[in-house]
Design an enzyme around this catalytic site. Structure first.
Site, PDB file in Angstrom:
ATOM      1  CG  LEU A  95      -1.917   1.158   1.321  1.00 21.11           C
ATOM      2  CD1 LEU A  95      -2.778   1.273   0.066  1.00 21.11           C
ATOM      3  CD2 LEU A  95      -2.796   0.994   2.560  1.00 21.11           C
ATOM      4  CB  ALA A 126       0.428  -3.947   9.205  1.00 21.02           C
ATOM      5  CE1 TYR A 127       5.547 -10.626  12.648  1.00 25.36           C
ATOM      6  CE2 TYR A 127       3.389 -11.512  12.076  1.00 25.36           C
ATOM      7  CZ  TYR A 127       4.712 -11.707  12.408  1.00 25.36           C
ATOM      8  OH  TYR A 127       5.205 -12.982  12.493  1.00 25.36           O
ATOM      9  CB  THR A 128       0.705  -8.487   6.764  1.00 24.58           C
ATOM     10  OG1 THR A 128       1.947  -8.538   6.040  1.00 24.58           O
ATOM     11  CG2 THR A 128       0.280  -7.031   6.949  1.00 24.58           C
ATOM     12  CE1 TYR A 147      -2.397  -8.631  10.092  1.00 29.88           C
ATOM     13  CE2 TYR A 147      -4.437  -9.698   9.397  1.00 29.88           C
ATOM     14  CZ  TYR A 147      -3.521  -8.663   9.286  1.00 29.88           C
ATOM     15  OH  TYR A 147      -3.747  -7.652   8.386  1.00 29.88           O
TER      16      TYR A 147
END
Length: 290
Positions: free
Chosen positions: A13, A61-63, A126
């Site tokens: 993004l 973010a941790y995705t 998550y």
């Protein structure tokens, strides 16, 4: 004119936001590691004050959904603690915070699209850390927009589209889960909406939550079939059940987000996921040629 901080700018993004761009009058600071570590609260304070930031767009973010089950602390540090840092600074410095969240805050047991008023009930680490990040924003008192999205992909980074293209080319046969339903979202389309929200910068409430994905719905299996069909690769796609493809993280069986609120508020036309996929594949093709 705004001084805008974009975090996670090297991700899918963030990269699309850089391509889309904001207005010519805006000064935009695209950051990722090592330029700014948002888990370091003092570093956030220093950056926002030094650059006189008035708008923060958090794309960091941790995705890694599966890995999060094993790395709970790390996932929470990035998806919750870092978000709390941004929200705290935003509240104190009177900044607008735009934060990207996920359909995984819901449990997937619904039979109609989730609205912003539905109560989150995450089923994996998550999703829980993203939900806690949302709650940190709401508790901070900052001016914020929380944008929940789903199944994000682009021509950059690692994602489902690129994985299917690679496996289809290498193996000529793939098996994909067919009983999990949601909506793919092209990051370039989400980026345009973020730019529009920043440009208007008018909220009715302190914290507004919106849902945004492309239009339509499909299973991962149907998504994979469309990727293969549009790419022209010769590949057989076989359906699997969730039971046949066990994972550490429990996934929502139904994760369609209702977009009525954002369409009414910003008067936007949202592209169908199939059409958006075509544009992404074109972008990938042009990248390969370049």
């Amino acid at each position: 004119m705004a001084n805008i901080l974009v975090t996670g700018s090297k991700g899918q993004l963030g990269t699309e936001l850089r391509k889309t761009g904001f207005t010519l009058l805006d000064e935009v600071f695209y950051t990722d590691l090592p330029e700014l570590d948002i888990t370091d609260e003092q570093a956030v304070w220093n950056f926002v004050r030094e650059k006189e930031i008035d708008t923060i767009v958090n794309c960091a973010a941790y995705t890694a959904v599966e890995q999060a089950e094993e790395e709970k602390e790390r996932a929470a540090f990035i998806n919750t603690t870092a978000v709390a840092n941004l929200a705290k600074v935003a509240a104190a410095e009177d900044c607008l915070l735009i934060h990207i969240s996920t359909d995984y805050v819901f449990d997937g047991t619904a039979t109609v699209p989730y609205t912003e008023k539905d109560r989150p009930c995450p089923q994996n680490v998550y999703g829980m850390t993203k939900w806690e990040g949302e709650r940190a924003i709401q508790k901070s008192g900052c001016l914020a927009v929380i944008l929940r999205t789903a199944w994000l992909y682009s021509a950059n980074g690692n994602n489902f589209v690129k994985t299917i293209l690679r496996l289809a080319s290498e193996k000529g046969e793939v098996s994909v889960v067919a009983d999990q339903i949601g909506t793919p979202t092209y990051a370039a389309d989400l980026a345009k909406v973020i730019v529009e929200i920043v440009a208007e910068n008018e909220l009715e409430n302190t914290v507004e939550i919106y849902h945004y994905t492309n239009e339509g719905a499909c299973s991962w299996y149907e998504f994979a079939r469309e990727i293969v069909a549009q790419s022209g690769i010769e590949c057989k796609v076989h359906p699997l059940t969730t039971a046949q493809y066990p994972t550490k993280a429990k996934r929502p069986a139904y994760a369609i987000l209702d977009k009525t609120k954002i369409k009414r508020r910003y008067r936007i036309e949202i592209p169908l996921w199939q059409e958006a996929l075509g544009r992404c594949l074109t972008a990938l093709s042009e990248t390969d040629k370049g």
